[in-house]
Motif scaffolding. Structure first.
Motif: not given
Length: 210
Positions: A106-112, A114-134
């Motif tokens: 979860i990210v403060d604001g309204n812009r981000f 996608p953040y990716c990471q390697v899990l078990n040898g596979v690159t996956v995109q981590t779910p994210h949500t931007t939250i104004v005044k988070g």
């Protein structure tokens, strides 16, 4: 009372940045992972807290978090990729350093981006949500705002010893009148962001010496 988690049942990292609107210095960002049932009524948006309170809470956050990290993007990088991209990159760099890998972000604001990471040898995109005044709604984002702010303030205090004429001890690199008056008198330093409007006149200041 701020909420503990947005994504229930997931390891969640909250992110925020500090220094986006400054004329000088790096932009800092932090990522914080709390236990899902974590509560702390003292945590709030860093802008609502005194400097002394932020410093005290920094110790609490670092003690209580499952993981935390701070990412930095330099003025040279800011000039090259722009401040929005630099702010997001700083958050990605903080996320990269977490010792507990997040399942959601979860990210403060309204812009981000996608953040990716390697899990078990596979690159996956981590779910994210931007939250104004988070930073005033979720504990992990509030904590990230405090870490980013306090670590960046420490950094600007160090730079102020090298360049005291810009009043960075007080303004932390933000465009105050005293900061801009010093730029008019002394020019810019290697720590200034050369693509920013230094004097508030709509003009870049690339002709200043360093």
């Amino acid at each position: 009372m701020l909420s503990s988690h947005y994504y229930q049942g997931k390891v969640e990292a909250g992110c925020d940045e500090a220094g986006r609107g400054c004329l000088a210095g790096s932009v800092y960002a932090a990522a914080v992972v709390f236990p899902e049932d974590y509560q702390n009524d003292a945590l709030n948006d860093s802008k609502q807290l005194t400097d002394r309170r932020r410093k005290l809470l920094r110790d609490v956050i670092q003690r209580d978090a499952l993981a935390w990290a701070v990412g930095v993007v330099t003025p040279e990088e800011i000039d090259r990729i722009n401040i929005l991209n630099a702010s997001i990159l700083a958050m990605h760099r903080a996320l990269d350093q977490l010792t507990v890998r997040p399942e959601a972000i979860i990210v403060d604001g309204n812009r981000f981006k996608p953040y990716c990471q390697v899990l078990n040898g596979v690159t996956v995109q981590t779910p994210h949500t931007t939250i104004v005044k988070g930073d005033g709604k979720y504990l992990s984002i509030a904590a990230a705002s405090i870490l980013a702010k306090t670590y960046r303030d420490d950094y600007m205090d160090q730079l102020a010893q090298e360049y005291p004429q810009y009043d960075w001890l007080s303004n932390k690199g933000y465009p105050t009148r005293k900061h801009r008056d010093a730029i008019r008198q002394y020019g810019i330093t290697p720590y200034h962001r050369k693509t920013f409007n230094m004097l508030g006149d709509g003009q870049l200041t690339l002709d200043f010496g360093e």
